[in-house]
Motif scaffolding. Structure first.
Motif, PDB file in Angstrom:
ATOM      1  N   UNK A 213       0.914   4.642   4.318  1.00 24.28           N
ATOM      2  CA  UNK A 213       0.100   4.572   5.526  1.00 24.28           C
ATOM      3  C   UNK A 213       0.779   3.699   6.569  1.00 24.28           C
ATOM      4  N   UNK A 214       0.323   3.824   7.801  1.00 20.27           N
ATOM      5  CA  UNK A 214       0.844   2.973   8.866  1.00 20.27           C
ATOM      6  C   UNK A 214       0.658   1.511   8.507  1.00 20.27           C
ATOM      7  N   UNK A 215       1.612   0.704   8.893  1.00 20.81           N
ATOM      8  CA  UNK A 215       1.562  -0.707   8.521  1.00 20.81           C
ATOM      9  C   UNK A 215       0.248  -1.327   8.965  1.00 20.81           C
ATOM     10  N   UNK A 246       2.451   0.668  -7.352  1.00 22.54           N
ATOM     11  CA  UNK A 246       3.235   1.626  -6.587  1.00 22.54           C
ATOM     12  C   UNK A 246       2.537   2.033  -5.303  1.00 22.54           C
ATOM     13  N   UNK A 247       2.937   3.190  -4.760  1.00 22.47           N
ATOM     14  CA  UNK A 247       2.427   3.645  -3.467  1.00 22.47           C
ATOM     15  C   UNK A 247       0.922   3.908  -3.499  1.00 22.47           C
ATOM     16  N   UNK A 248       0.448   4.487  -4.582  1.00 22.25           N
ATOM     17  CA  UNK A 248      -0.976   4.803  -4.666  1.00 22.25           C
ATOM     18  C   UNK A 248      -1.817   3.529  -4.566  1.00 22.25           C
ATOM     19  N   UNK A 249      -1.427   2.498  -5.312  1.00 22.49           N
ATOM     20  CA  UNK A 249      -2.171   1.242  -5.272  1.00 22.49           C
ATOM     21  C   UNK A 249      -2.037   0.560  -3.914  1.00 22.49           C
ATOM     22  N   UNK A 250      -0.849   0.695  -3.282  1.00 26.30           N
ATOM     23  CA  UNK A 250      -0.659   0.128  -1.944  1.00 26.30           C
ATOM     24  C   UNK A 250      -1.625   0.764  -0.947  1.00 26.30           C
ATOM     25  N   UNK A 251      -1.788   2.087  -1.023  1.00 29.12           N
ATOM     26  CA  UNK A 251      -2.691   2.776  -0.107  1.00 29.12           C
ATOM     27  C   UNK A 251      -4.139   2.380  -0.363  1.00 29.12           C
ATOM     28  N   UNK A 252      -4.488   2.181  -1.621  1.00 31.49           N
ATOM     29  CA  UNK A 252      -5.842   1.721  -1.942  1.00 31.49           C
ATOM     30  C   UNK A 252      -6.082   0.332  -1.369  1.00 31.49           C
ATOM     31  N   UNK A 254      -4.575  -0.953   1.154  1.00 27.04           N
ATOM     32  CA  UNK A 254      -4.647  -0.775   2.608  1.00 27.04           C
ATOM     33  C   UNK A 254      -6.075  -0.480   3.044  1.00 27.04           C
ATOM     34  N   UNK A 255      -6.711   0.490   2.358  1.00 26.52           N
ATOM     35  CA  UNK A 255      -8.081   0.853   2.721  1.00 26.52           C
ATOM     36  C   UNK A 255      -9.037  -0.308   2.491  1.00 26.52           C
ATOM     37  N   UNK A 256      -8.843  -1.030   1.411  1.00 26.64           N
ATOM     38  CA  UNK A 256      -9.739  -2.146   1.115  1.00 26.64           C
ATOM     39  C   UNK A 256      -9.630  -3.238   2.180  1.00 26.64           C
ATOM     40  N   UNK A 288      -4.355 -13.959   0.371  1.00 30.45           N
ATOM     41  CA  UNK A 288      -3.604 -13.560  -0.821  1.00 30.45           C
ATOM     42  C   UNK A 288      -3.315 -12.060  -0.788  1.00 30.45           C
ATOM     43  N   UNK A 289      -4.340 -11.262  -0.498  1.00 29.58           N
ATOM     44  CA  UNK A 289      -4.181  -9.808  -0.510  1.00 29.58           C
ATOM     45  C   UNK A 289      -3.292  -9.336   0.633  1.00 29.58           C
ATOM     46  N   UNK A 290      -3.384  -9.966   1.808  1.00 32.02           N
ATOM     47  CA  UNK A 290      -2.504  -9.597   2.917  1.00 32.02           C
ATOM     48  C   UNK A 290      -1.036  -9.868   2.564  1.00 32.02           C
TER      49      UNK A 290
END
Length: 315
Positions: A213-215, A246-252, A254-256, A288-290
Motif C-alpha cells: 500500500x501507499x506509504x 511479510x507483505x500481508x501482515x504489513x498491509x494489515x 497499515x489498515x489498523x 511502537x507500531x509506527x
C-alpha cells in the motif's frame, strides 16, 4: 518500487457483501464475501485441473509400465481377475488421494485457497474468532461431495441405465431435487454459504492481489526515526524481528494504523511483541507500531529490489 499492476478488489461500498472478520487476537478486519459466480468458477477450474492431472498421470504410468509388465501377472494382454481387481483398488486409492489431497493440502496452507480460488481471487476463512482448522477444511470438502458430486455421479449412472432400457423410476427426480437444493443453497442465505460452510464454520471471501500500500502518512517521529514523541523511546528492530512478517501482515498493520481504535492497536501491539519476544510495556503502542511498520516496510521494499519477496509470515 516496480511491480505488476495490482488487481483491484470490488468496490468497498457494496455493503451487501461487506462483513467484519474477528481474528483470534480480537482484531476486527473488514472483508468482502466472494461472489457466488467466482466460487462456481473456481470449482470448475479445480475440477478440470484434477481431471487433467489424473488422466495425465495414468497415461504416463501406462506408457512407462507397459513394457515392464510383459510376462507378469499384470501383463495387460494376460491380466488375471485377481490382478485386475488389485489394479482397480490401487487406481481407486490413487483417485481418492488425488481428489481429496488436492483440496485439503492447498486449503490447509497459509493461503487458504486452491489453484482455482487463487485464479479468481478468493479464499476460505473461519467465521467467528476461531482459526481455520484441519477439521473445518475436511468437513467442508466432504460435504461438497454429498451436496454436488454424489448426486451428479448417481444421475450419470441412471442416465446410462435408462439409455440401456432399464427402469429408473422416481429416483432420478429425487436426485435432481437433491442436487438442485444444495446447488441453490448459497442463494437462500445472506452470506452465500453452502451447507459445507455452515457445518464447518467457514466463509469464502475475496482475496485481492495488491502490491504494498501507499506509504502510511504518520506524524509521529517513530514512523521515520524510530523515536516516540510521547516517551522519547527509540524503537529499532533487527533482522530477526522484522523477518517474522511479510507483505500481508504489513498491509494489515497499515489498515489498523489508519482506522483502528486504541484498544485494537493495543491488541496488535501485544501480538507483535509476543511474536518477536519484546516487552516494551504499555502506553506507547502507536509509536511502537509506527516504528515497526516503517522499518518492516523498508526491509520488504529493500528485499524486493534484490528479487526477494516475502508474501506473508509463512513464506
Amino acid at each position: 518500487m516496480s511491480a505488476g499492476k495490482p488487481r483491484r478488489a470490488r468496490a468497498p461500498n457494496d455493503t451487501r457483501r461487506t462483513r467484519t472478520l474477528v481474528t483470534p487476537e480480537g482484531l476486527q478486519l473488514p472483508i468482502a464475501l466472494a461472489p457466488r459466480g467466482a466460487r462456481a468458477g473456481a470449482l470448475v477450474i479445480d475440477v478440470l485441473i484434477i481431471f487433467a492431472v489424473l488422466i495425465a498421470v495414468q497415461l504416463m504410468l501406462v506408457w512407462m509400465l507397459t513394457g515392464m509388465l510383459e510376462g507378469t501377472d499384470f501383463d495387460p494382454d494376460q491380466l488375471s481377475r485377481g490382478a485386475a481387481e488389485f489394479l482397480g483398488i490401487v487406481l481407486t486409492l490413487f483417485v481418492f488421494c488425488g481428489w481429496y489431497g488436492y483440496f485439503l493440502v492447498q486449503e490447509l496452507g497459509p493461503g487458504g485457497a486452491t489453484f482455482g480460488k487463487r485464479i479468481v481471487g478468493i479464499r476460505i476463512a473461519a467465521r467467528g474468532q476461531a482459526r481455520l482448522t484441519p477439521e473445518a477444511v475436511i468437513a467442508r470438502n466432504l460435504l461438497r461431495d454429498i451436496e454436488i458430486f454424489y448426486p451428479l455421479i448417481a444421475l450419470l449412472i441412471l442416465t446410462v441405465s435408462a439409455e440401456a432400457g432399464e427402469e429408473v423410476g422416481v429416483l432420478a427426480w429425487v436426485l435432481t431435487g437433491w442436487f438442485g437444493l444444495f446447488a441453490l443453497f448459497p442463494f437462500f442465505n445472506r452470506d452465500a454459504l453452502r451447507a459445507g460452510d455452515i457445518v464447518a464454520g467457514t466463509w469464502v471471501v475475496e482475496r485481492p492481489r495488491a502490491r504494498l500500500a501507499t506509504v502510511l502518512s504518520a506524524q509521529g517521529a517513530a514512523a521515520a526515526a524510530g523515536a516516540s514523541e510521547v516517551t522519547g523511546a527509540r524503537y529499532e528492530f533487527g533482522e530477526a524481528e522484522l523477518s517474522v512478517y511479510g507483505e500481508k501482515e504489513l498491509q494489515t498493520l497499515e489498515r489498523m494504523l489508519r482506522d483502528a481504535r486504541p484498544e485494537a492497536l493495543q491488541a496488535v501491539h501485544a501480538t507483535i511483541c509476543r511474536k518477536i519476544g519484546w516487552d516494551p510495556g504499555a502506553g506507547d503502542e502507536r509509536a511502537f507500531l509506527e516504528a515497526f511498520y516503517a522499518q518492516l516496510r523498508a526491509k520488504l521494499e529493500g528485499d524486493m529490489r534484490f528479487g526477494k519477496r516475502k508474501a506473508d509470515k509463512f513464506s
